[in-house]
Every structure is written in structure tokens, then in C-alpha cells.
Motif scaffolding. Structure first.
Motif, PDB file in Angstrom:
ATOM      1  N   HIS A 128       6.370   8.793  -9.498  1.00  0.00           N
ATOM      2  CA  HIS A 128       6.243   8.915 -11.084  1.00  0.00           C
ATOM      3  C   HIS A 128       7.152   7.510 -11.722  1.00  0.00           C
ATOM      4  O   HIS A 128       7.112   7.255 -12.946  1.00  0.00           O
ATOM      5  N   TYR A 129       8.401   7.507 -10.941  1.00  0.00           N
ATOM      6  CA  TYR A 129       9.292   6.222 -11.502  1.00  0.00           C
ATOM      7  C   TYR A 129       9.077   4.833 -11.117  1.00  0.00           C
ATOM      8  O   TYR A 129       9.838   4.028 -11.395  1.00  0.00           O
ATOM      9  N   CYS A 130       7.842   4.681 -10.207  1.00  0.00           N
ATOM     10  CA  CYS A 130       8.021   3.603  -9.262  1.00  0.00           C
ATOM     11  C   CYS A 130       7.710   2.368 -10.127  1.00  0.00           C
ATOM     12  O   CYS A 130       6.329   2.423 -10.495  1.00  0.00           O
ATOM     13  N   GLY A 131       8.423   1.386  -9.903  1.00  0.00           N
ATOM     14  CA  GLY A 131       7.816  -0.133 -10.675  1.00  0.00           C
ATOM     15  C   GLY A 131       7.608  -1.076  -9.766  1.00  0.00           C
ATOM     16  O   GLY A 131       7.332  -2.386  -9.955  1.00  0.00           O
ATOM     17  N   PHE A 132       7.430  -0.849  -8.205  1.00  0.00           N
ATOM     18  CA  PHE A 132       7.216  -1.714  -7.074  1.00  0.00           C
ATOM     19  C   PHE A 132       5.640  -1.857  -7.137  1.00  0.00           C
ATOM     20  O   PHE A 132       5.006  -1.037  -7.527  1.00  0.00           O
ATOM     21  N   PHE A 133       5.426  -3.036  -6.488  1.00  0.00           N
ATOM     22  CA  PHE A 133       3.893  -3.185  -6.544  1.00  0.00           C
ATOM     23  C   PHE A 133       3.164  -2.606  -5.591  1.00  0.00           C
ATOM     24  O   PHE A 133       3.604  -2.951  -4.378  1.00  0.00           O
ATOM     25  N   SER A 134       2.473  -1.669  -5.489  1.00  0.00           N
ATOM     26  CA  SER A 134       1.876  -1.179  -4.497  1.00  0.00           C
ATOM     27  C   SER A 134       0.543  -0.395  -5.190  1.00  0.00           C
ATOM     28  O   SER A 134       0.485  -0.015  -6.198  1.00  0.00           O
ATOM     29  N   VAL A 135      -0.445  -0.122  -4.160  1.00  0.00           N
ATOM     30  CA  VAL A 135      -1.733   0.082  -4.673  1.00  0.00           C
ATOM     31  C   VAL A 135      -2.297   1.213  -3.557  1.00  0.00           C
ATOM     32  O   VAL A 135      -1.873   1.245  -2.473  1.00  0.00           O
ATOM     33  N   GLY A 177       7.814  -2.531   0.918  1.00  0.00           N
ATOM     34  CA  GLY A 177       6.602  -2.348   0.190  1.00  0.00           C
ATOM     35  C   GLY A 177       6.935  -1.542  -1.165  1.00  0.00           C
ATOM     36  O   GLY A 177       7.873  -1.793  -1.754  1.00  0.00           O
ATOM     37  N   GLY A 178       5.796  -0.744  -1.388  1.00  0.00           N
ATOM     38  CA  GLY A 178       4.730  -0.290  -0.682  1.00  0.00           C
ATOM     39  C   GLY A 178       5.517   0.618   0.637  1.00  0.00           C
ATOM     40  O   GLY A 178       6.591   0.869   0.625  1.00  0.00           O
ATOM     41  N   THR A 179       4.442   0.797   1.474  1.00  0.00           N
ATOM     42  CA  THR A 179       4.775   1.440   2.659  1.00  0.00           C
ATOM     43  C   THR A 179       4.172   0.827   4.089  1.00  0.00           C
ATOM     44  O   THR A 179       2.989   0.745   3.988  1.00  0.00           O
ATOM     45  N   PRO A 180       4.834   0.154   4.455  1.00  0.00           N
ATOM     46  CA  PRO A 180       4.449  -0.694   5.701  1.00  0.00           C
ATOM     47  C   PRO A 180       3.644   0.134   6.708  1.00  0.00           C
ATOM     48  O   PRO A 180       2.614  -0.397   7.423  1.00  0.00           O
ATOM     49  N   PHE A 219       0.729  -1.057   0.143  1.00  0.00           N
ATOM     50  CA  PHE A 219       0.110   0.061  -0.050  1.00  0.00           C
ATOM     51  C   PHE A 219       0.836   1.190   0.098  1.00  0.00           C
ATOM     52  O   PHE A 219       1.769   1.197   0.503  1.00  0.00           O
ATOM     53  N   CYS A 220       0.393   2.206  -0.761  1.00  0.00           N
ATOM     54  CA  CYS A 220       0.932   3.670  -0.626  1.00  0.00           C
ATOM     55  C   CYS A 220      -0.206   4.629  -0.696  1.00  0.00           C
ATOM     56  O   CYS A 220      -1.194   4.294  -0.953  1.00  0.00           O
ATOM     57  N   ASP A 221       0.125   5.626  -0.290  1.00  0.00           N
ATOM     58  CA  ASP A 221      -0.651   6.975  -0.394  1.00  0.00           C
ATOM     59  C   ASP A 221      -0.745   7.810  -1.912  1.00  0.00           C
ATOM     60  O   ASP A 221      -1.414   8.746  -1.585  1.00  0.00           O
ATOM     61  N   GLY A 222      -0.029   6.992  -2.720  1.00  0.00           N
ATOM     62  CA  GLY A 222      -0.122   7.769  -4.125  1.00  0.00           C
ATOM     63  C   GLY A 222       1.043   6.899  -4.794  1.00  0.00           C
ATOM     64  O   GLY A 222       1.458   5.639  -4.157  1.00  0.00           O
ATOM     65  N   LYS A 223       1.312   7.134  -5.898  1.00  0.00           N
ATOM     66  CA  LYS A 223       2.388   6.632  -6.657  1.00  0.00           C
ATOM     67  C   LYS A 223       3.342   7.344  -7.293  1.00  0.00           C
ATOM     68  O   LYS A 223       3.266   8.556  -7.892  1.00  0.00           O
ATOM     69  N   LEU A 270      10.083   3.126   5.658  1.00  0.00           N
ATOM     70  CA  LEU A 270       9.392   4.062   5.945  1.00  0.00           C
ATOM     71  C   LEU A 270       9.143   5.007   4.979  1.00  0.00           C
ATOM     72  O   LEU A 270      10.433   5.387   4.075  1.00  0.00           O
ATOM     73  N   ASN A 271       8.236   5.846   4.680  1.00  0.00           N
ATOM     74  CA  ASN A 271       8.144   7.152   3.817  1.00  0.00           C
ATOM     75  C   ASN A 271       8.407   8.254   4.740  1.00  0.00           C
ATOM     76  O   ASN A 271       7.811   8.292   5.859  1.00  0.00           O
ATOM     77  N   PRO A 272       9.057   9.432   4.334  1.00  0.00           N
ATOM     78  CA  PRO A 272       9.103  10.233   5.434  1.00  0.00           C
ATOM     79  C   PRO A 272       7.574  10.916   5.740  1.00  0.00           C
ATOM     80  O   PRO A 272       7.511  11.460   6.979  1.00  0.00           O
ATOM     81  N   GLY A 281       6.618  12.998  -8.057  1.00  0.00           N
ATOM     82  CA  GLY A 281       5.464  12.616  -7.604  1.00  0.00           C
ATOM     83  C   GLY A 281       5.802  12.308  -6.179  1.00  0.00           C
ATOM     84  O   GLY A 281       4.636  11.515  -5.611  1.00  0.00           O
ATOM     85  N   ARG A 282       6.952  12.733  -5.492  1.00  0.00           N
ATOM     86  CA  ARG A 282       6.968  12.272  -4.030  1.00  0.00           C
ATOM     87  C   ARG A 282       5.860  13.032  -3.185  1.00  0.00           C
ATOM     88  O   ARG A 282       5.516  14.245  -3.591  1.00  0.00           O
ATOM     89  N   ARG A 283       5.427  12.638  -2.205  1.00  0.00           N
ATOM     90  CA  ARG A 283       4.438  13.185  -1.486  1.00  0.00           C
ATOM     91  C   ARG A 283       4.988  13.870   0.101  1.00  0.00           C
ATOM     92  O   ARG A 283       4.329  13.643   0.993  1.00  0.00           O
ATOM     93  N   HIS A 284       6.215  14.236  -0.163  1.00  0.00           N
ATOM     94  CA  HIS A 284       6.976  14.944   1.003  1.00  0.00           C
ATOM     95  C   HIS A 284       7.833  15.601   0.696  1.00  0.00           C
ATOM     96  O   HIS A 284       8.262  15.585  -0.650  1.00  0.00           O
TER      97      HIS A 284
HETATM   98  S1  SF4 Z   1       6.840   5.189  -1.930  1.00  0.00           S
HETATM   99 FE1  SF4 Z   1       7.988   3.647  -2.549  1.00  0.00          FE
HETATM  100  S2  SF4 Z   1       6.609   1.914  -3.280  1.00  0.00           S
HETATM  101 FE2  SF4 Z   1       5.379   3.590  -2.816  1.00  0.00          FE
HETATM  102  S3  SF4 Z   1       4.938   4.539  -5.071  1.00  0.00           S
HETATM  103 FE3  SF4 Z   1       6.566   5.602  -3.994  1.00  0.00          FE
HETATM  104  S4  SF4 Z   1       8.545   4.298  -4.622  1.00  0.00           S
HETATM  105 FE4  SF4 Z   1       6.759   3.263  -5.048  1.00  0.00          FE
END
Ligand code: SF4
Length: 380
Positions: free
Chosen positions: A17-24, A64-67, A11-15, A98-100, A135-138
Motif C-alpha cells: 500500500h505504501y510502495c512508490g517503487f516502479f513495479s507491476v 526491484g520489484g521482486t527479482p 515485477f511484484c505479485d501485488g502492490k 528478496l521478498n519473504p 498490503g504485504r503478502r506474507h
Molecule cells: S514488494 Fe517491494 S517493490 Fe513490490 S510492491 Fe511491495 S514494496 Fe513495492
């Protein structure tokens, strides 16, 4: 049970722009439901593979994703469900990514209370414009605050990830990011080269004309990172990973040293004996299968002994310490017949300047690290 366990939290709170990991981005009810599913997936596996239960757990990696999207309660539920199945007192290293934006003081307190002892924060850049473009959210300040919060919560072993070669990042801007990182009393840094993943917003932007830094600029950024981190006492122990002495990531080292590992969650990969399997990148199917006590869908393969050994040996070439073919032949008798051929191929590659021998060990040169995938393909 392999001694090394990975839990994917998709799980993430957004995506980004470069991310190829599986998260929704998922509804809170789905995120709540998820927290006990990796443990239930393990139950399904154990019913089919009873030998999984035999070894003590040494490393646990929650990525993850974002635990943190599980929240304090969800993380506790996940940890409790795992603790019912594994003896946690043998864990040497428990990493949580973690994400910031999600590194609140309360969350870090929870992670400390459940037993995590290593934090890896996805920072990527300390330049606000670059972060926004990706597209980072921080912003950069949130990343600095997250690192300090982790350290204040008692996580002496805190590291960050950076991306080299992001569009618009000049050498001086990159140097500022590296300097900022070096000012944070970190123990570990991962510095990845930007890769253009298909079907990402970045791929769409590139198709529409956005120019990415070329290979030379990206290699220069990686070299700049190696020089700056080296000056600060960080050793490059793997192609993309730097650590102060004693702070190398034990979980990833185990993978690169060819040990078995178990991955739970959608998109998670496992290597257990000759078996390899990877769960599908489909959260709905994963939930449906595990709730019905079935194995999640995915791909699997059974390698013969020689293939299995080759794959385990080759991973170690990513490490700065390289490999000792004679020692690997003793460790993997099924590979012994290939050891001489590998020595010859490594020697041939040395003529092209991509491998070098130090005593009994072969490793990649700086040039070899740049073309690592091609070198590894030459060997198998
Ligand atoms: S926070 Fe990490 S896993 Fe989530 S969309 Fe961004 S790069 Fe991908």
C-alpha cells in the motif's frame, strides 16, 4: 563500464500500500521475456558509449520489484546474459533483494549457484496485523523462515529492511519488531521512515481519514531503532542503514561515495562521468525499445564539471563518516573553488545544531539526519 551495476526487475505479485517503487504485476510470458533485456539494453548503451566497457565490475545489485519473480530459470538467464558481457570474477558483492513470500529454498540455491553473495529481504515489520494493513503478502513467520533459509543456503551476509512509523505501530510493538530482528543473526538492517508516496493505496487511505504517526512519533521510532541496534553492535553508517562491522553494503557505499554507477531496466538511474539518465517507468516502452536495439525512453542531463562534482560530494554527507572538504577538493578539482564556501555553510549550519566538525571531517548531527534533505538543499 562503471564498476557498480544495478539491475531493476520491475515485477511484484501485488502492490504494497505504501510502495512508490516502479513495479507491476505482469503475465508470465512478459516476465520470461524480460530476463535477457537488461543485457540487451547494455549492448545498446555500449554502441553509443564505448567507454562503458573499460572498468571491471565490483558490485552487482539486483533490486526491484521482486527479482525472484523471474524464477530460477529466469534468474539464470539474466545472470548468463550479463556474464557474457561482464567479467564476473571481479565482483566483490552481488546483492539480490528478496521478498519473504518468494524466498524458497530452491530459489536461494539458484542464487548461490549463480554467484550472489548477499541477500536483502524486505520484511518491513514482524507484526502480522501491520503487514496485512500494508498490503504485504506474507506474515512474520514467512519473513523469519526466509531469513533462516537464506542463512541455511550459505548467505552469511543476509540483511532485512524495516519501516519505522507505520500506522498503528506503538513503541512496544516496534520494540518487538526490533527484538525479533535482533534475534535473527542478521548482518545488515535498513530502517526507513515511512514516506507517503503519491498515487498509492496508502495515500488514498490517508485522504479518506487514516492517520499516520506524526513527525515526533516517527523520529522517536527511528531513535528507538538506533538505540536497539546500537546495543546489538550495529553501526548506523548511513541515515537509514546499519551494519555489523565489515557488512556495510558496498554497492550503496559506492553510490554515496560519488562513484559512477550504471542502472539497467525501466526506472533505473545511471551516473557515468558528467552524464545522468533515468529510464522511464514504462515497461511496455522499455521492452519495445530494447527489442528494437534502441535506448529505452527516459530523461537525461549532462552536468558541467562543477555541478557533477557537487552532486558526488553531497551524497557522502548521508554517511556517518561525513566529508572532508579539503580531500574532496583534491579528488574533484572542478569543485575546489566551492570547498571554502561549503566549509563556511557547514559552519553556519553547525550553529543551528545540524552539522558538526570532527577533525577535518564534517558530518550531520542527529538533528541534521532528521532534516537531511533540507540541509543538503542549503549546500547546493
Ligand atoms: S514488494 Fe517491494 S517493490 Fe513490490 S510492491 Fe511491495 S514494496 Fe513495492
Amino acid at each position: 563500464m562503471p564498476s557498480h551495476l544495478y539491475i531493476h526487475v520491475p515485477f511484484c505479485d501485488g502492490k504494497c500500500h505504501y510502495c512508490g517503487f516502479f513495479s507491476v504485476v505482469a503475465a508470465p510470458s512478459v516476465i520470461d521475456l524480460y530476463s535477457t533485456l537488461p543485457a540487451r539494453e547494455y549492448d545498446c548503451l555500449l554502441a553509443r558509449l564505448p567507454e562503458l566497457g573499460k572498468d571491471a565490475l565490483r558490485t552487482l545489485y539486483m533490486g526491484g520489484g521482486t527479482p525472484a519473480m523471474l524464477g530460477c530459470e529466469g534468474l539464470k538467464r539474466l545472470a548468463d546474459a550479463l556474464a557474457e558481457r561482464f567479467a564476473f570474477d571481479t565482483i566483490e558483492e552481488w546483492t539480490v533483494e528478496l521478498n519473504p513470500a518468494s524466498a524458497s529454498a530452491a530459489l536461494l540455491k539458484t542464487l548461490s549457484a549463480i554467484g550472489a553473495n548477499r541477500i536483502s529481504i524486505g520484511v518491513q515489520s514482524f507484526d502480522d496485523t501491520t503487514l496485512a494493513h500494508m498490503g504485504r503478502r506474507h506474515d512474520a513467520q514467512a519473513a523469519i523462515t526466509a531469513v533462516k533459509r537464506a542463512q541455511d543456503a550459505g548467505f552469511a551476509n543476509t540483511g532485512i529492511d524495516l519501516i519505522a512509523g507505520l500506522p498503528g505501530v506503538t513503541p512496544s510493538l516496534w520494540r518487538e519488531t526490533l527484538d525479533r530482528a535482533m534475534s535473527l543473526s542478521l548482518k545488515h538492517l535498513s530502517v526507513y521512515a515511512l514516506t507517503l508516496e503519491p498515487d498509492t493505496p496508502l495515500a488514498v487511505q490517508v485522504a479518506a481519514g487514516l492517520e499516520l504517526p506524526g513527525d515526533d512519533a516517527q523520529l522517536a521510532a527511528l531513535a528507538q531503532a538506533e538505540a536497539a541496534l546500537g546495543e546489538a553492535g550495529f553501526a548506523r553508517y548511513e541515515i537509514s542503514n546499519y551494519a555489523l562491522p565489515g557488512f556495510e553494503c558496498r554497492h550503496n557505499l559506492a553510490v554515496w561515495h560519488g562513484h559512477d554507477f550504471l542502472g539497467l531496466g525501466p526506472a533505473a538511474a545511471s551516473r557515468v562521468g558528467p552524464a545522468r539518465w533515468t529510464n522511464s517507468e514504462d515497461l511496455e516502452e522499455y521492452i519495445h525499445a530494447v527489442q528494437n536495439n534502441a535506448a529505452p525512453p527516459g530523461t537525461s542531463a549532462a552536468l558541467d564539471a562543477a555541478e557533477d562534482a557537487s552532486e558526488r560530494v553531497i551524497f557522502a554527507l548521508r554517511l556517518s563518516e561525513g566529508i572532508d572538504p579539503a580531500a574532496e577538493a583534491l579528488r574533484f578539482p572542478a569543485w575546489a573553488g566551492q570547498a571554502r564556501a561549503w566549509e563556511q555553510r557547514l559552519a553556519d549550519l553547525a550553529i543551528h545544531g545540524v552539522t558538526e566538525r570532527k577533525g577535518h571531517r564534517w558530518r550531520l548531527t542527529a538533528r541534521g539526519r532528521e532534516v537531511c534533505d533540507a540541509v543538503l538543499r542549503e549546500l547546493v
